[in-house]
Design an enzyme around this catalytic site. Structure first.
Site, mmCIF file in Angstrom:
data_model
loop_
_atom_site.group_PDB
_atom_site.id
_atom_site.type_symbol
_atom_site.label_atom_id
_atom_site.label_comp_id
_atom_site.label_asym_id
_atom_site.label_seq_id
_atom_site.Cartn_x
_atom_site.Cartn_y
_atom_site.Cartn_z
ATOM 1 N N ASP A 180 0.909 -1.140 0.000
ATOM 2 C CA ASP A 180 0.000 0.000 0.000
ATOM 3 C C ASP A 180 0.948 1.190 0.000
ATOM 4 O OD1 ASP A 180 -1.448 2.272 0.840
ATOM 5 O OD2 ASP A 180 -3.046 0.977 1.537
ATOM 6 N N HIS A 181 1.097 1.831 -1.150
ATOM 7 C CA HIS A 181 2.193 2.805 -1.239
ATOM 8 C C HIS A 181 2.009 3.992 -0.290
ATOM 9 C CE1 HIS A 181 -0.415 5.024 -4.016
ATOM 10 N NE2 HIS A 181 0.400 6.051 -3.887
ATOM 11 N N HIS A 243 -5.830 2.791 0.955
ATOM 12 C CA HIS A 243 -5.096 3.957 1.476
ATOM 13 C C HIS A 243 -5.845 4.704 2.589
ATOM 14 C CE1 HIS A 243 -2.954 2.996 -2.086
ATOM 15 N NE2 HIS A 243 -3.660 3.717 -2.928
HETATM 16 C C1 BG6 Z 1 -3.362 4.589 -6.498
HETATM 17 C C2 BG6 Z 1 -4.671 4.635 -7.251
HETATM 18 O O1 BG6 Z 1 -3.362 3.511 -5.587
HETATM 19 O O2 BG6 Z 1 -3.181 5.801 -5.799
HETATM 20 C C3 BG6 Z 1 -4.713 5.819 -8.187
HETATM 21 O O3 BG6 Z 1 -4.827 3.438 -7.993
HETATM 22 C C4 BG6 Z 1 -4.406 7.087 -7.451
HETATM 23 O O4 BG6 Z 1 -5.974 5.917 -8.823
HETATM 24 C C5 BG6 Z 1 -3.125 6.945 -6.636
HETATM 25 O O5 BG6 Z 1 -4.245 8.110 -8.405
HETATM 26 C C6 BG6 Z 1 -2.898 8.160 -5.759
HETATM 27 O O6 BG6 Z 1 -1.616 8.064 -5.205
HETATM 28 P P1 BG6 Z 1 -0.824 9.357 -4.753
HETATM 29 O O7 BG6 Z 1 0.432 8.826 -4.149
HETATM 30 O O8 BG6 Z 1 -0.595 10.176 -5.994
HETATM 31 O O9 BG6 Z 1 -1.717 10.071 -3.793
#
Ligand code: BG6
Length: 492
Positions: A180-181, A243
């Site tokens: 989960d980045h 997230h």
């Molecule tokens: C991803 C989603 O997990 O997170 C995308 O699949 C989204 O749709 C992205 O744009 C948002 O990540 P961040 O790091 O740009 O907030």
């Protein structure tokens, strides 16, 4: 750093010709090497359907680094660690050939049989790949084997469970690293530190002093070229199930008894277990879904979601979700956690606002005015830092009070110096630290929370609200807070 401490591994990337590898993974590995987090005992094997040569793959890696970092030192030496292996995920002999290559690379780069299998590709193959890796003997080495899995981890609880069973036949829970980045973001990791390392906040961190907590993750971008994926996902599955709920868990969890992976995860799990389930027929009391219509941002005309590529012109897919979560435990009973996320909103911003309750008596009362509340704002991106909103005396004006902001911004001059989420997560995985990855229990509980909501929406319960591109979402989301006497705090 002493090279003895460098983690050693061969990293096999399935989906190495894809976008994620190019945008995130190659630059992250490059920075780990440049920052001396990893030494020369590593190799990367790109696996994909395309019949690329090593040279073509290395050129692709070079492009990726040059377009994402301003530096490009030692690129030739760096890319010499990269190998390409054309692959058919359903063909056992592909795995046997890959195993031979990995054996050779172990010798060349002294990686001690350590292997990371990174699945950065279409999820329908996750189970097949994991099982074949085991069946064809790729996980039997003298070192360790770890499986990194990108989202989406299932589409709902039953599909997630099925996927989990498939990969668990080949890897045990300790070997599985579900990405989960958001958990790799600097300021998301900082939530625990802010909470548990400051005498100032923790005593107030409960329903006696906190009125509500708001978590916003807004995006300016639309669905871009991901219409096909997004039509089957929508914001609830794409952002909330993972997230947003992860951030809520970190904000609401009890202090762990130790900062170990198991202790932290077990506290997060307890929060997810305490989330009050939303029943299908009460979804519209707690959730608002929206879809972007056309609009304008920074003078640019933007088309609505239904006009995007690979999107059904009558699509009911939500590009925006706002929700009110209640956590039924002693600490949080009665405190709403409001979440919202959406595409094509007015600003790119991820922010947490903790709104404290009003003081018992307002000595600075002026007719028709209330005292602004104290706010603790955790800025996750693009700015990183915290802001504390207090009330203080206005210059020269005795007896008057004004909101002032104490700002603590991280030294964030240049994206390159701040480790990227993926860089941190890859490094954690190489060192065997799974704290910032999602445990199966968290995945399962998140899907059980989210499933009745998507179920209700798929049955057409609760209309989908339209919002103009470039706005901050549908009015219905403001109304939901207004009913509680609250309001969204601005993200810009
Ligand atoms: C991803 C989603 O997990 O997170 C995308 O699949 C989204 O749709 C992205 O744009 C948002 O990540 P961040 O790091 O740009 O907030």
């Amino acid at each position: 750093m002493n090279t003895q401490q460098h983690p050693k591994s061969v990293i096999v990337i399935f989906g190495a010709t894809g976008d994620l590898a190019k945008r995130k993974l190659f630059p992250s590995i490059y920075r780990l090497v440049q920052n001396e987090k990893i030494g020369s005992e590593f190799a990367v094997v790109g696996v994909g359907r395309r019949p690329w040569t090593n040279d073509e793959f290395r050129n692709n890696v070079t492009d990726s680094i040059q377009s994402s970092t301003k530096e490009s030192k030692n690129l030739e030496e760096f890319t010499s660690h990269f190998y390409y292996h054309p692959f058919d995920v359903t063909n056992p002999s592909s795995y046997l050939e890959l195993n031979d290559l990995l054996g050779n690379l172990d010798g060349t780069y002294q990686t001690e049989g350590n292997r990371i299998f990174y699945l950065a590709m279409a999820p329908e193959f996750f189970g097949t790949i994991a099982q074949n890796l085991k069946k064809q003997g790729l996980t039997e080495t003298n070192g360790w084997s770890r499986l990194v899995i990108e989202k989406p981890f299932g589409h709902d609880l039953p599909s997630a469970r099925k996927l989990n069973q498939e990969i668990r036949e080949a890897f045990n829970e300790e070997q599985i690293y579900r990405i989960d980045h958001y958990l790799g973001k600097e300021m998301v990791q900082n939530i625990e530190v802010i909470r548990f390392a400051n005498a100032l906040f923790e005593p107030l961190w409960n329903n006696r002093y906190i009125s509500n907590i708001q978590v916003t993750s807004s995006e300016v971008l639309g669905v871009e070229d991901r219409g096909r994926y997004y039509e089957n996902s929508g914001a609830l599955r794409d952002m909330v199930q993972n997230h947003m709920l992860q951030m809520v868990a970190l904000l609401a969890m009890e202090p762990p008894i130790k900062l170990t992976t198991d202790e932290i995860r077990s506290e997060k799990v307890k929060v997810l277990r305490a989330l009050r389930p939303v029943k299908e027929d009460e979804v519209s009391n707690y959730f608002v879904r929206g879809q972007y219509a056309n609009g304008e941002l920074d003078g640019k005309q933007l088309v609505g979601y239904r006009e995007e590529n690979n999107v059904d012109p009558e699509s009911q897919t939500e590009t925006y979700v706002a929700g009110k979560l209640l956590i039924d435990n002693f600490r949080w009973a009665g405190v709403p956690f409001y979440i919202r996320t959406g595409k094509r909103l007015a600003a790119k911003s991820t922010k947490i606002v903790v709104q404290f309750k009003d003081i018992p008596m307002n000595l600075y009362y002026k007719k028709g005015e209330t005292l602004p509340p104290n706010l603790l704002v955790i800025n996750i991106q693009p700015d990183e830092g915290i802001t504390l909103q207090l009330n203080a005396k206005k210059d020269g004006d005795a007896g008057d009070s004004n909101p002032v902001q104490l700002d603590l911004s991280n030294d964030f001059h240049d994206g390159i110096n701040t480790p990227e989420a993926y860089e941190k997560l890859l490094y954690d995985c190489m060192r065997g630290d799974a704290t910032n990855f999602t445990h199966w229990d968290e995945v399962a509980l998140s899907w059980s929370f989210v499933d009745p909501i998507s179920e209700a929406w798929s049955k057409g319960k609760a209309a989908i609200a339209s919002y103009a591109s470039g706005s901050m979402g549908p009015k219905e989301a403001d109304d939901m807070l207004a009913e509680d006497g609250n309001q969204w705090w601005p993200v810009k």
